[in-house]
Structures are given as C-alpha cells and as structure tokens.
Design a protein around this motif. Structure first.
Motif, short mmCIF file in Angstrom:
data_model
loop_
_atom_site.label_atom_id
_atom_site.label_comp_id
_atom_site.label_asym_id
_atom_site.label_seq_id
_atom_site.Cartn_x
_atom_site.Cartn_y
_atom_site.Cartn_z
N HIS A 56 0.83 -1.21 0.00
CA HIS A 56 0.00 0.00 0.00
C HIS A 56 0.87 1.26 0.00
O HIS A 56 0.53 2.25 -0.67
CB HIS A 56 -0.96 0.00 1.19
N GLN A 57 1.97 1.25 0.73
CA GLN A 57 2.89 2.39 0.73
C GLN A 57 3.47 2.61 -0.66
O GLN A 57 3.61 3.75 -1.11
CB GLN A 57 4.02 2.19 1.75
N LEU A 58 3.82 1.53 -1.32
CA LEU A 58 4.35 1.61 -2.68
C LEU A 58 3.33 2.25 -3.61
O LEU A 58 3.64 3.19 -4.35
CB LEU A 58 4.73 0.21 -3.18
N SER A 59 2.10 1.77 -3.58
CA SER A 59 1.04 2.32 -4.43
C SER A 59 0.78 3.79 -4.12
O SER A 59 0.59 4.60 -5.03
CB SER A 59 -0.25 1.52 -4.28
N ALA A 60 0.81 4.14 -2.85
CA ALA A 60 0.60 5.54 -2.46
C ALA A 60 1.74 6.42 -2.96
O ALA A 60 1.50 7.53 -3.46
CB ALA A 60 0.47 5.65 -0.94
N ALA A 61 2.96 5.95 -2.85
CA ALA A 61 4.11 6.73 -3.33
C ALA A 61 4.00 6.95 -4.83
O ALA A 61 4.27 8.06 -5.32
CB ALA A 61 5.42 6.02 -2.98
N VAL A 62 3.59 5.94 -5.57
CA VAL A 62 3.40 6.09 -7.02
C VAL A 62 2.29 7.10 -7.29
O VAL A 62 2.42 7.99 -8.13
CB VAL A 62 3.11 4.73 -7.69
N ALA A 63 1.19 6.98 -6.56
CA ALA A 63 0.04 7.86 -6.77
C ALA A 63 0.37 9.34 -6.55
O ALA A 63 -0.17 10.20 -7.24
CB ALA A 63 -1.12 7.44 -5.87
N VAL A 64 1.24 9.62 -5.59
CA VAL A 64 1.59 11.03 -5.32
C VAL A 64 2.83 11.48 -6.08
O VAL A 64 3.29 12.60 -5.91
CB VAL A 64 1.76 11.31 -3.80
N GLY A 65 3.37 10.60 -6.91
CA GLY A 65 4.50 10.97 -7.74
C GLY A 65 5.86 10.90 -7.07
O GLY A 65 6.82 11.50 -7.54
N ASP A 66 5.97 10.16 -5.98
CA ASP A 66 7.24 10.02 -5.27
C ASP A 66 7.93 8.74 -5.75
O ASP A 66 7.94 7.72 -5.06
CB ASP A 66 7.00 9.99 -3.77
N ALA A 67 8.52 8.82 -6.94
CA ALA A 67 9.13 7.64 -7.56
C ALA A 67 10.30 7.10 -6.75
O ALA A 67 10.47 5.88 -6.65
CB ALA A 67 9.58 7.97 -8.98
N LEU A 68 11.09 7.96 -6.17
CA LEU A 68 12.24 7.49 -5.38
C LEU A 68 11.80 6.64 -4.20
O LEU A 68 12.36 5.56 -3.95
CB LEU A 68 13.10 8.66 -4.92
N SER A 69 10.80 7.11 -3.46
CA SER A 69 10.29 6.32 -2.33
C SER A 69 9.65 5.04 -2.83
O SER A 69 9.81 3.98 -2.21
CB SER A 69 9.27 7.13 -1.53
N ALA A 70 8.92 5.11 -3.93
CA ALA A 70 8.28 3.92 -4.48
C ALA A 70 9.32 2.86 -4.83
O ALA A 70 9.14 1.68 -4.51
CB ALA A 70 7.46 4.29 -5.72
N ILE A 71 10.40 3.27 -5.45
CA ILE A 71 11.45 2.33 -5.81
C ILE A 71 12.09 1.73 -4.56
O ILE A 71 12.31 0.52 -4.46
CB ILE A 71 12.49 3.00 -6.72
N HIS B 261 6.11 1.77 -13.19
CA HIS B 261 5.73 3.18 -13.28
C HIS B 261 6.81 4.06 -12.65
O HIS B 261 7.24 5.06 -13.23
CB HIS B 261 4.38 3.40 -12.61
N ALA B 262 7.26 3.69 -11.46
CA ALA B 262 8.28 4.49 -10.76
C ALA B 262 9.59 4.51 -11.53
O ALA B 262 10.22 5.56 -11.67
CB ALA B 262 8.49 3.94 -9.35
N TYR B 263 9.99 3.37 -12.05
CA TYR B 263 11.22 3.33 -12.85
C TYR B 263 11.10 4.19 -14.10
O TYR B 263 12.04 4.89 -14.48
CB TYR B 263 11.56 1.89 -13.26
N ALA B 264 9.93 4.16 -14.75
CA ALA B 264 9.73 4.97 -15.95
C ALA B 264 9.84 6.46 -15.63
O ALA B 264 10.44 7.23 -16.39
CB ALA B 264 8.39 4.65 -16.59
N VAL B 265 9.28 6.87 -14.51
CA VAL B 265 9.37 8.27 -14.09
C VAL B 265 10.83 8.66 -13.89
O VAL B 265 11.25 9.77 -14.25
CB VAL B 265 8.56 8.51 -12.79
N GLN B 266 11.63 7.75 -13.36
CA GLN B 266 13.05 8.01 -13.13
C GLN B 266 13.90 7.78 -14.38
O GLN B 266 15.12 7.88 -14.32
CB GLN B 266 13.57 7.13 -11.99
N ARG B 267 13.24 7.45 -15.50
CA ARG B 267 13.90 7.20 -16.79
C ARG B 267 14.83 5.98 -16.71
O ARG B 267 15.83 5.90 -17.42
CB ARG B 267 14.61 8.43 -17.30
N LYS B 268 14.47 5.04 -15.87
CA LYS B 268 15.18 3.77 -15.78
C LYS B 268 14.38 2.76 -16.62
O LYS B 268 13.71 1.86 -16.09
CB LYS B 268 15.32 3.33 -14.33
#
Length: 123
Positions: free
Chosen positions: A19-34, A62-69
């Motif tokens: 759930h924390q992962l999904s929330a981090a993605v939802a708010v745009g916090d890719a670093l925390s999500a990763i 999604h998080a990796y894509a935001v970080q261009r990984k």
C-alpha cells in the motif's frame, strides 16, 4: 491470539508496504516507491495473491519509468505480464507507461519493449 499471524495477511508488513508503494506512485514520489518496492520479496507471497504481486511489478515499472530507468521498467512489466497478462493488456496506467517508454525507446537497452507494447495493443 495476535491479530497479525503472517506478513501476508491484511495487517501484515508486506501488505502495508504494498500500500505504501502504491501511495508513493500515486503522489509521484518515484524514489520512495522504488525504495519500498525493491525491499519487497513478492516471491514469498501465496499464489492466490497473484494480483497483489502483479501490482507491485506494475507500480515499480511506473516508478522506474518516471526516473527514466527504462530497462528496469520494461523488466518489471515483463514480470507483470508473465503473472497476469490481462492486467498489462487492459490496464490504462500500464498503457500510459508503455506509451511513455515507446516515445523514448532505445532498442539496445530495451529490446523487449516493442513486443510487449504490441501484445498490450499500445503500438
């Protein structure tokens, strides 16, 4: 008797991290999500929770894509596709990630991207 019997139930550590992962993605916090996603061991999850495992891979993609990984994003999408092809094929967020990846495609580092995007109906 304790409420939490395993890390896989509704109140367990793994589920909370998902759930924390999904929330981090939802708010745009890719670093925390990763950071959260990479610490999860979804291989320990029961087979009956295939949707939860797949969601972890999709959120990480999604998080990796935001970080261009992009290579890591494609890797996660391929894991998701193996577990639950319909979530990759019909998920709008997944289509958005694939569209983003295709726009900046670098075939030597993401050789499986185009085939994945075709199977999902993005290209």
């Amino acid at each position: 008797m304790p409420l939490v019997r395993s890390s896989m139930n509704a109140f367990g550590t793994t589920n909370i991290q998902i759930h924390q992962l999904s929330a981090a993605v939802a708010v745009g916090d890719a670093l925390s999500a990763i950071e959260i996603g990479e610490s999860l061991d979804v291989s320990r999850m029961p087979d009956s929770l295939v949707g939860r495992r797949t969601q972890v891979h999709l959120d990480l993609a999604h998080a990796y894509a935001v970080q261009r990984k992009d290579a890591a994003a494609v890797h996660m999408l391929l894991h998701a596709e193996r577990q639950s092809p319909e979530l990759v094929r019909y998920g709008q967020r997944t289509h958005d990630v694939l569209t983003q990846l295709i726009k900046r495609e670098h075939r030597p580092s993401t050789p499986q991207l185009r085939g994945l995007a075709q199977r999902a109906g993005v290209v």
